[in-house]
Design an enzyme around this catalytic site. Structure first.
Site, short mmCIF file in Angstrom:
data_model
loop_
_atom_site.label_atom_id
_atom_site.label_comp_id
_atom_site.label_asym_id
_atom_site.label_seq_id
_atom_site.Cartn_x
_atom_site.Cartn_y
_atom_site.Cartn_z
N ASP A 18 0.90 -1.16 0.00
CA ASP A 18 0.00 0.00 0.00
C ASP A 18 0.93 1.21 0.00
O ASP A 18 1.79 1.34 0.87
CB ASP A 18 -0.83 -0.05 1.29
N ASP A 76 -2.84 4.74 -2.66
CA ASP A 76 -3.75 5.50 -1.80
C ASP A 76 -4.20 6.80 -2.48
O ASP A 76 -3.38 7.54 -3.04
CB ASP A 76 -3.03 5.83 -0.49
N GLU A 82 -6.81 3.54 -5.55
CA GLU A 82 -7.95 3.90 -4.70
C GLU A 82 -8.40 5.29 -5.14
O GLU A 82 -7.61 6.22 -5.19
CB GLU A 82 -7.55 3.94 -3.23
N HIS A 86 -10.53 -1.05 5.64
CA HIS A 86 -10.22 -0.51 6.97
C HIS A 86 -10.85 0.86 7.22
O HIS A 86 -10.66 1.43 8.28
CB HIS A 86 -8.70 -0.42 7.12
N ASP A 87 -11.52 1.42 6.22
CA ASP A 87 -12.18 2.73 6.39
C ASP A 87 -13.69 2.60 6.47
O ASP A 87 -14.39 3.60 6.61
CB ASP A 87 -11.89 3.64 5.18
O1 ISL Z 1 -12.23 7.06 5.38
C1 ISL Z 1 -12.98 7.44 4.53
C2 ISL Z 1 -14.38 7.22 4.70
O2 ISL Z 1 -14.78 6.02 4.11
C3 ISL Z 1 -12.54 7.99 3.27
O3 ISL Z 1 -12.99 9.27 3.09
C4 ISL Z 1 -11.03 7.90 3.18
O4 ISL Z 1 -10.45 8.96 3.85
C5 ISL Z 1 -10.65 7.90 1.76
O5 ISL Z 1 -11.23 6.77 1.18
C6 ISL Z 1 -9.15 7.82 1.58
O6 ISL Z 1 -8.63 6.74 2.29
C7 ISL Z 1 -7.27 6.49 2.25
O7 ISL Z 1 -6.47 7.62 2.48
C8 ISL Z 1 -6.55 8.24 3.77
C9 ISL Z 1 -6.44 7.22 4.91
O8 ISL Z 1 -6.79 7.83 6.12
C10 ISL Z 1 -7.30 6.02 4.67
O9 ISL Z 1 -7.13 5.06 5.69
C11 ISL Z 1 -6.94 5.46 3.32
O10 ISL Z 1 -7.60 4.26 3.02
C12 ISL Z 1 -5.43 9.25 3.84
O11 ISL Z 1 -4.22 8.66 3.49
#
Ligand code: ISL
Ligand code: CA
Length: 552
Positions: A96, A197, A250, A324-325
């Site tokens: 990642d 990401d 992503e 994880h989000d």
């Molecule tokens: O967490 C969210 C709600 O579902 C999303 O808005 C998320 O912030 C977005 O999908 C981006 O996520 C990724 O980048 C972020 C990180 O906090 C997340 O864990 C990651 O998956 C910033 O790097």
């Protein structure tokens, strides 16, 4: 066919997967010790969320050094050994990588704080003069508050996420080259690909205008920004093209049409994108922190639309319920108690039988549920804590704020993996970094002991995808069924056809399936109830019932 089309991807959140040295934090050795479990499940690609050196303000999505492993997870030697052992077992590793921003603890950013205008890294970040003592514009951070933070001299740096996550300036040629060198280093080491990401946020429109339209403010000026395709083509040429690797972008603010532009093979950008439109159908008025019952019809419409458009455009889909989000999918669209197993299996079947590459988020395969933490001080996620304070300060009452958090907080998916019925579910011998979820009865040991458990349903689906070309290449067709809770589709390849029927409701549902009159079922391929009849034209489906038929 590209290898990653056939594979199932399993996402590991290392902090919460398995703690080997009993400091309460999951680690590389922990992952290594669980490779046989993952092999048994049958997944083929392990996506591991960031393990680079990091102050962990956003659990590793704030990288301080792209070239080293955070000591909390282990060492580079341990990582190399993990890759080697995974490969020996036929498992691939997907890193990642976070290149939209770095931690403010990264050497580049620290150099700016130290050497100020003399720093050669000033151009690596997005730094703008203030606007008459105020921020350069009104853009907001995804985690609440302004997206700008003052630097040392009245200028500001941009952070689309936390204040400790400074956005990189992709306009800078040198920065881009450094990123590509770093990515090549990981591929040379032997990793098999990247999950990128928030990759469609890297190109910002350069006039940095105020925004009153998007939420958060500013988003329309950087999501799918002006040079995004150019940057991804360059990354592909400089990095991916040299290895038989997989690349997953992503991306937020996505439509299937845009997804095709990114994933069409001739675009030479990324192999597939990971997006979220179907996971917003339980937000009231698009506000994630105020929930409403999930609108299943809308969800089916969105997923169906993606299937059709991506296939027509020759792109490729990611098939995703959770990460994880996101809250746990069974808590969200299934049943936590009465039909826990049935609903978890139904959700698995729906996704894994679609066209694309399926993802399983750790614990999904045993039907893990939302955390159930009801005190704000039990939460660790920076986004949750920021949102809590922001909403309390706006005068929203505590109960209402907590209701949203208990349902939507990212910590719902981050509680430690539940391996057995011992203390801390066998994740660790000590109190973990984040509390255990409330439903301790759901664990791997109990799952494996029950041959009807959702674990074996996932195992079977994964195996079916390995054995049946139809599930990979077969055409997807939507079938009318006159019931909004029911999603019926077929997959067809040459003279073979499968009919997939899924009831998303906790009630019995009647439906008439508009499939050809002369079509007949001769076999049930997989189901979450043991006794299915072979009628495929009219059905009374049981709660969360799901059946896949072979059609003749
Ligand atoms: O967490 C969210 C709600 O579902 C999303 O808005 C998320 O912030 C977005 O999908 C981006 O996520 C990724 O980048 C972020 C990180 O906090 C997340 O864990 C990651 O998956 C910033 O790097
Ligand atoms: Ca540990």
């Amino acid at each position: 066919m590209e290898w990653w089309k056939k594979s199932c991807i399993y996402q590991i959140y290392p902090k919460s997967f398995q703690d080997s040295n009993h400091d309460g934090i999951g680690d590389i050795e922990g992952i290594r010790s669980r490779l046989p479990y993952l092999k048994k499940l049958g997944v083929e690609i392990l996506w591991i969320t960031p393990m680079y050196a990091s102050p962990q303000k956003d659990n590793g999505y704030d990288i301080a050094d792209y070239y080293s492993i955070d000591p909390m997870f282990g060492t580079m030697e341990k990582f190399d050994q993990l890759v080697k052992e995974a490969h020996e077992m036929g498992l691939k590793i997907m890193m990642d990588i976070v290149v939209n921003h770095t931690s403010t603890q990264h050497a580049w950013f620290k150099d700016i704080l130290k050497n100020k205008d003399k720093s050669k890294y000033k151009d690596y970040y997005i730094i703008k003069e203030g606007n008459q003592g105020k921020t350069p514009n009104n853009w907001e951070s995804m985690f609440g508050g302004s997206a700008w933070e003052p630097l040392y001299d009245g200028s500001y740096y941009l952070h689309l996420f936390d204040v400790t996550q400074a956005d990189l300036n992709w306009e800078c040629d040198e920065l881009r080259s450094e990123i590509y060198v770093m990515m090549n280093m990981w591929l040379k080491k032997g990793v098999d690909g990247f999950r990128l990401d928030v990759i469609n946020l890297i190109s910002k429109q350069q006039d940095f205008l105020d925004d009153e339209i998007s939420s958060p403010k500013g988003k329309r000026f950087y999501a799918n920004g002006p040079r995004i395709h150019e940057f991804l083509k360059e990354m592909n040429k400089e990095v991916f093209a040299h290895y038989p690797c997989v690349s997953v972008g992503e991306m937020m603010s996505m439509t299937p049409e845009k997804a095709v532009e990114y994933t069409h093979p001739s675009s030479e950008e990324v192999d597939m994108i990971f997006s979220f439109k179907h996971l917003k159908v339980d937000f009231a008025n698009e506000d994630r922190w105020t929930r409403q019952p999930a609108n299943i019809k809308e969800m089916i419409t969105i997923l169906n639309d993606w299937q059709i458009s991506i296939n027509e455009g020759n792109g490729w889909n990611s098939l995703v319920w959770s990460n994880h989000d996101q809250p746990r999918v069974v808590s969200r669209f299934g049943s936590e108690y009465e039909y826990h197993q049935e609903s978890a299996k139904m959700l698995a079947t729906v996704m894994h039988c679609l066209k694309g590459t399926p993802y399983i988020y750790q614990g999904e395969e045993i039907g893990m549920l939302n955390a159930g933490l009801n005190e704000i001080n039990q939460y660790k996620d920076i986004e949750t804590l920021n949102i809590y304070h922001e909403r309390i300060n706006k005068g929203i009452n505590h109960e209402k704020v907590m209701d949203g958090i208990m349902y939507q907080s990212r910590d719902n998916a981050r509680t430690p993996m539940q391996w057995n019925l011992k203390d801390y579910s066998g994740f660790s011998n000590v109190q973990p970094w984040l509390e255990m979820g409330k439903r301790k009865d759901i664990c791997v040991e109990s799952a494996l002991a029950d041959k009807n458990n959702v674990f074996y349903h996932y195992q079977k689906l994964i195996q079916l995808r390995k054995d049946e070309e139809l599930l990979i290449e077969g055409e997807y067709t939507y079938i009318e069924s006159n019931n909004d809770h029911v999603w019926v589709y077929t997959r067809t390849l040459k003279d073979k056809k499968w009919l997939v029927i899924n009831n998303f409701s906790d009630q019995k549902e009647n439906c008439t399936i508009e499939i050809n009159e002369q079509d007949k079922a001769n076999e049930v391929i997989i189901s979450n109830y043991l006794d299915n009849d072979l009628d495929i034209h009219f059905k009374t489906l049981r709660p969360y019932e799901s059946i896949v038929y072979n059609i003749i």
